[in-house]
Design a protein around this motif. Sequence first.
Motif, PDB file in Angstrom:
ATOM      1  N   GLY A 199       0.817  -1.203   0.000  1.00  0.00           N
ATOM      2  CA  GLY A 199       0.000   0.000   0.000  1.00  0.00           C
ATOM      3  C   GLY A 199       0.852   1.254   0.000  1.00  0.00           C
ATOM      4  O   GLY A 199       2.077   1.242  -0.196  1.00  0.00           O
ATOM      5  N   SER A 200       0.184   2.373   0.224  1.00  0.00           N
ATOM      6  CA  SER A 200       0.860   3.681   0.210  1.00  0.00           C
ATOM      7  C   SER A 200       1.622   3.885   1.521  1.00  0.00           C
ATOM      8  O   SER A 200       1.272   3.331   2.573  1.00  0.00           O
ATOM      9  N   VAL A 201       2.659   4.720   1.425  1.00  0.00           N
ATOM     10  CA  VAL A 201       3.448   4.990   2.631  1.00  0.00           C
ATOM     11  C   VAL A 201       2.662   5.844   3.606  1.00  0.00           C
ATOM     12  O   VAL A 201       3.015   5.944   4.791  1.00  0.00           O
ATOM     13  N   ALA A 202       1.576   6.505   3.137  1.00  0.00           N
ATOM     14  CA  ALA A 202       0.782   7.366   4.013  1.00  0.00           C
ATOM     15  C   ALA A 202      -0.308   6.600   4.749  1.00  0.00           C
ATOM     16  O   ALA A 202      -1.024   7.167   5.586  1.00  0.00           O
ATOM     17  N   GLN A 203      -0.489   5.308   4.434  1.00  0.00           N
ATOM     18  CA  GLN A 203      -1.533   4.534   5.094  1.00  0.00           C
ATOM     19  C   GLN A 203      -1.127   4.195   6.518  1.00  0.00           C
ATOM     20  O   GLN A 203       0.052   3.947   6.803  1.00  0.00           O
ATOM     21  N   ALA A 204      -2.139   4.142   7.422  1.00  0.00           N
ATOM     22  CA  ALA A 204      -1.879   3.755   8.816  1.00  0.00           C
ATOM     23  C   ALA A 204      -1.639   2.256   8.884  1.00  0.00           C
ATOM     24  O   ALA A 204      -2.350   1.480   8.248  1.00  0.00           O
ATOM     25  N   LYS A 205      -0.654   1.841   9.683  1.00  0.00           N
ATOM     26  CA  LYS A 205      -0.300   0.430   9.782  1.00  0.00           C
ATOM     27  C   LYS A 205      -0.315   0.016  11.247  1.00  0.00           C
ATOM     28  O   LYS A 205      -0.135   0.841  12.147  1.00  0.00           O
ATOM     29  N   ALA A 206      -0.515  -1.251  11.505  1.00  0.00           N
ATOM     30  CA  ALA A 206      -0.515  -1.778  12.860  1.00  0.00           C
ATOM     31  C   ALA A 206       0.910  -1.760  13.413  1.00  0.00           C
ATOM     32  O   ALA A 206       1.896  -1.841  12.659  1.00  0.00           O
ATOM     33  N   PRO A 207       1.071  -1.643  14.722  1.00  0.00           N
ATOM     34  CA  PRO A 207       2.429  -1.609  15.304  1.00  0.00           C
ATOM     35  C   PRO A 207       3.132  -2.941  15.100  1.00  0.00           C
ATOM     36  O   PRO A 207       2.507  -4.008  15.064  1.00  0.00           O
ATOM     37  N   ARG A 208       4.433  -2.920  14.987  1.00  0.00           N
ATOM     38  CA  ARG A 208       5.241  -4.113  14.782  1.00  0.00           C
ATOM     39  C   ARG A 208       6.288  -4.197  15.885  1.00  0.00           C
ATOM     40  O   ARG A 208       6.852  -3.165  16.309  1.00  0.00           O
ATOM     41  N   TYR A 209       6.547  -5.401  16.347  1.00  0.00           N
ATOM     42  CA  TYR A 209       7.473  -5.615  17.454  1.00  0.00           C
ATOM     43  C   TYR A 209       8.521  -6.625  17.005  1.00  0.00           C
ATOM     44  O   TYR A 209       8.278  -7.473  16.140  1.00  0.00           O
ATOM     45  N   SER A 210       9.671  -6.562  17.639  1.00  0.00           N
ATOM     46  CA  SER A 210      10.753  -7.512  17.383  1.00  0.00           C
ATOM     47  C   SER A 210      11.091  -8.239  18.673  1.00  0.00           C
ATOM     48  O   SER A 210      10.852  -7.735  19.779  1.00  0.00           O
ATOM     49  N   MET A 211      11.654  -9.435  18.555  1.00  0.00           N
ATOM     50  CA  MET A 211      11.990 -10.262  19.710  1.00  0.00           C
ATOM     51  C   MET A 211      13.499 -10.468  19.742  1.00  0.00           C
ATOM     52  O   MET A 211      14.125 -10.713  18.704  1.00  0.00           O
ATOM     53  N   ARG A 212      14.032 -10.358  20.949  1.00  0.00           N
ATOM     54  CA  ARG A 212      15.464 -10.543  21.069  1.00  0.00           C
ATOM     55  C   ARG A 212      15.820 -12.028  20.983  1.00  0.00           C
ATOM     56  O   ARG A 212      14.949 -12.899  21.097  1.00  0.00           O
ATOM     57  N   ALA A 213      17.088 -12.306  20.844  1.00  0.00           N
ATOM     58  CA  ALA A 213      17.534 -13.689  20.738  1.00  0.00           C
ATOM     59  C   ALA A 213      17.397 -14.395  22.084  1.00  0.00           C
ATOM     60  O   ALA A 213      17.421 -13.763  23.141  1.00  0.00           O
TER      61      ALA A 213
END
Length: 251
Positions: free
Chosen positions: A229-243
């Motif tokens: 989609g467009s860069v201006a669209q709202a997106k859900a938050p994303r998280y990362s997990m440590r090793a």
Amino acid sequence: ISDPADKEVRPGATSYTLGNQGRNGSTETQKWTMAPRGSGIPKPTNQPGPGEYAQPSTLYGSHPMLPVAGRVPKTTTKRSTPSDALTMGGTTPAPHDYKVTADGEFGSVAQAKAPRYSMRAKISDPADKEVRPGATSYTLGNQGRNGSTETQKWTMAPRGSGIPKPTNQPGPGEYAQPSTLYGSHPMLPVAGRVPKTTTKRSTPSDALTMGGTTPAPHDYKVTADGEFGSVAQAKAPRYSMRAKISDPADK
């Protein structure tokens, strides 16, 4: 110490051939033999049969007991007997020597048959030599017995029919419209609102005629690589997990 009896050769269980024998005796059923067909019948003696005795004919007035007048002229030619065909190879024909059938016929030649007739060949019609078109020689297309099977069709005039072509003259954007930002007006004196500059401002027509830098809609990039989609669209938050932390006890 080895046992001397071990050196004795003794038969094993598989050394015996029992055949059809069981613990109670033979397992076969009773069998009988039959005497030959001619058993007890004596062979015939080597003597002549009834056909071997001469039986002179009485046609010529000869009879063994009674005087009989001859009924046909006397002849000295010996007549053959039935035994001559067996002993002397005479010409007496056997039943299979007679041909009572005909090639291509059904049944005996002496049987009564229905009358048979033959028909001459069909006379050719001179009209058959005429070259006539067949049913497949005609191309009917969409025609039926009641006429065409197609629906009605109309033609439409082109979209610009009746509209005169525009004259070869400049459009509204081709006329120079000087800005009044610098105090210039064709009818009224107007004070300048920005500092005076000598740099020429581009017009919309410059992008078409002079190859200006005015961007088109497709020159703008509204998407990002790897994004949906467009860069201006709202997106859900994303998280990362440590090793995962290693347990010291594993060492």
